[in-house]
Enzyme design. Structure first.
Site, PDB file in Angstrom:
ATOM      1  N   MET A   1       0.847  -1.188   0.000  1.00 48.38           N
ATOM      2  CA  MET A   1       0.000   0.000   0.000  1.00 48.38           C
ATOM      3  C   MET A   1       0.888   1.246   0.000  1.00 48.38           C
ATOM      4  O   MET A   1       1.998   1.212  -0.508  1.00 48.38           O
ATOM      5  CB  MET A   1      -0.936  -0.022   1.207  1.00 48.38           C
ATOM      6  CG  MET A   1      -1.783  -1.288   1.305  1.00 48.38           C
ATOM      7  SD  MET A   1      -2.798  -1.628  -0.144  1.00 48.38           S
ATOM      8  CE  MET A   1      -4.129  -0.469   0.107  1.00 48.38           C
ATOM      9  N   CYS A   2       0.434   2.338   0.574  1.00 46.81           N
ATOM     10  CA  CYS A   2       1.160   3.602   0.521  1.00 46.81           C
ATOM     11  C   CYS A   2       2.209   3.687   1.626  1.00 46.81           C
ATOM     12  O   CYS A   2       2.268   2.854   2.518  1.00 46.81           O
ATOM     13  CB  CYS A   2       0.178   4.766   0.643  1.00 46.81           C
ATOM     14  SG  CYS A   2      -1.195   4.694  -0.520  1.00 46.81           S
ATOM     15  N   ARG A   3       3.030   4.723   1.561  1.00 46.24           N
ATOM     16  CA  ARG A   3       3.984   5.062   2.614  1.00 46.24           C
ATOM     17  C   ARG A   3       3.784   6.533   2.952  1.00 46.24           C
ATOM     18  O   ARG A   3       3.566   7.347   2.045  1.00 46.24           O
ATOM     19  CB  ARG A   3       5.426   4.845   2.173  1.00 46.24           C
ATOM     20  CG  ARG A   3       5.778   3.455   1.631  1.00 46.24           C
ATOM     21  CD  ARG A   3       5.997   2.435   2.735  1.00 46.24           C
ATOM     22  NE  ARG A   3       4.725   1.876   3.199  1.00 46.24           N
ATOM     23  CZ  ARG A   3       4.603   1.041   4.219  1.00 46.24           C
ATOM     24  NH1 ARG A   3       5.664   0.695   4.923  1.00 46.24           N
ATOM     25  NH2 ARG A   3       3.430   0.552   4.561  1.00 46.24           N
ATOM     26  N   VAL A  92       3.575   8.817  -0.437  1.00 45.97           N
ATOM     27  CA  VAL A  92       3.687   8.282  -1.792  1.00 45.97           C
ATOM     28  C   VAL A  92       2.621   7.207  -1.931  1.00 45.97           C
ATOM     29  O   VAL A  92       2.333   6.477  -0.983  1.00 45.97           O
ATOM     30  CB  VAL A  92       5.098   7.723  -2.087  1.00 45.97           C
ATOM     31  CG1 VAL A  92       6.103   8.851  -2.198  1.00 45.97           C
ATOM     32  CG2 VAL A  92       5.543   6.720  -1.017  1.00 45.97           C
ATOM     33  N   ASN A 119      -3.086   5.215   4.735  1.00 43.90           N
ATOM     34  CA  ASN A 119      -2.368   4.073   4.180  1.00 43.90           C
ATOM     35  C   ASN A 119      -3.262   2.862   4.388  1.00 43.90           C
ATOM     36  O   ASN A 119      -3.404   2.378   5.512  1.00 43.90           O
ATOM     37  CB  ASN A 119      -1.023   3.867   4.875  1.00 43.90           C
ATOM     38  CG  ASN A 119      -0.312   2.616   4.388  1.00 43.90           C
ATOM     39  OD1 ASN A 119      -0.590   2.119   3.305  1.00 43.90           O
ATOM     40  ND2 ASN A 119       0.607   2.111   5.190  1.00 43.90           N
TER      41      ASN A 119
END
Length: 276
Positions: A1-3, A92, A119
Site C-alpha cells: 500500500m502507501c507510505r 507516496v 495508508n
C-alpha cells in the site's frame, strides 16, 4: 500500500525530510521494505503538505501533489530545497485496484488547517461505504474531486473535526465505526495541524523517533538509527514535539499514557539535520 510520514520540530527543509535520508520517502516509492496487502512500489503519485517556518508566510497548511512518481518530478526537488517547514505530512501512493490514479486522489488531503493521509483501504468498497457517504452533506459529497475511500474518509473526518474539541477522539471514533461496518479494512492514518500528529495503526505499521526537540512518525524508518521505535497494531497515536503516546484504538480509556516518551529520554542523533 502507501507510505507516509509526519514531522514536527525545528525548521528543516522539505528536502532534508523527503529526499535526503538513506531510506527517505522518495526511496520508499520504489524500494519499500514493508508492503502489506498487495503492491510492491508506490508510484501512483505523491503529495507533501507543510507548515511554513517563514514568519511572513500565510498561516495554515500548504500542499504540493502530483500523479507521477516522486522521483520523476524535478520541480518538486527544486521546491523542496528552498522550502523550510516546522511541520509536514507527506505520502507516496500505491493506488488500490479500481481506484483512479489522479492528483486529487493523492494525500495529503487538507482544509487549510489539517493535513490527512490514509495508508490502506476500506474493505468491500464501495458497498460497505454506502452508509458512510449518506452522512456527508450532498453538496460536500458532490464537491469531492476524485471519490476514493481516502477522500471519503477525509470528508467524514472534516465534519467530525469541525464538531469536536477533541481531534484524537474524532479520528478514533471514525476509524472504529469504519472497522465495524467494514471488517478487514486497513486503516493506518496520519493527521496533523502543525502542532500535533495524530494517527491510527490498523494492519499497516508506523514507527517513530525523537530528535533535537522534534518528532517523526513514519511508515518505515528513514535510516538505521536505533532510536526508531515501532508502534503496535490497533493503536491511537498522539504525538507532539515532546514525544509519542499511544493506546489501544478500541479502549475506553481517556488517557494516552502507554509507552509515553518523557523529557528524560535519551535522544538519538537524527539523519534529518536540523537547521540551527
Amino acid at each position: 500500500m502507501c507510505r507516509h510520514f509526519g514531522y514536527l520540530g525545528p525548521p528543516v527543509s522539505l528536502a532534508e525530510l523527503v529526499l535526503d535520508p538513506p531510506h527517505s520517502l522518495a526511496v520508499q516509492s520504489y524500494a519499500p521494505t514493508d508492503m502489506r496487502g498487495g503492491g510492491k512500489v508506490n508510484v501512483d503519485g505523491f503529495g507533501v503538505g507543510w507548515f511554513s517556518a517563514e514568519a511572513e508566510a500565510p498561516p495554515g497548511a500548504r500542499r504540493y501533489r502530483r500523479a507521477v512518481p516522486i522521483w520523476q518530478d524535478a520541480a518538486f526537488a527544486e521546491l523542496a530545497r528552498g522550502t523550510v517547514a516546522v511541520g509536514a505530512l507527506a505520502a507516496v501512493r500505491n493506488a488500490t485496484a479500481g481506484m483512479p490514479v489522479a492528483e486529487a486522489a493523492c494525500a495529503p488531503f487538507t482544509d487549510g488547517q489539517w493535513l490527512f493521509s490514509l495508508n490502506g483501504r476500506i474493505a468491500g468498497w464501495p458497498d460497505t461505504a454506502v452508509w458512510l457517504a449518506d452522512s456527508v452533506p450532498r453538496r460536500e459529497l458532490l464537491g469531492i474531486q476524485v471519490l476514493t475511500d481516502a477522500s471519503l474518509l477525509w470528508a467524514l473526518l472534516r465534519q467530525r473535526l469541525a464538531a469536536s474539541h477533541d481531534p484524537a477522539a474524532a479520528l478514533a471514533g471514525l476509524i472504529t465505526e469504519v472497522l465495524a461496518a467494514a471488517p478487514g479494512s486497513r486503516l493506518t492514518t496520519l493527521l496533523t495541524d502543525g502542532r500535533q500528529i495524530l494517527g491510527t495503526t490498523v494492519t499497516h505499521s508506523l514507527c517513530w523517533r525523537r530528535s533535537s526537540a522534534g518528532v517523526l512518525v513514519a511508515s518505515e524508518p528513514f535510516d538505521d538509527d536505533p532510536g526508531w521505535q515501532p508502534i503496535p497494531d490497533g493503536q491511537l497515536v498522539v504525538a507532539d514535539r515532546s514525544g509519542v503516546r499511544y493506546r489501544p484504538l478500541k479502549s475506553d480509556r481517556d488517557d494516552t499514557s502507554s509507552d509515553d516518551t518523557s523529557s528524560d529520554d535519551t535522544e538519538s542523533e537524527s539523519h534529518v539535520h536540523q537547521r540551527r
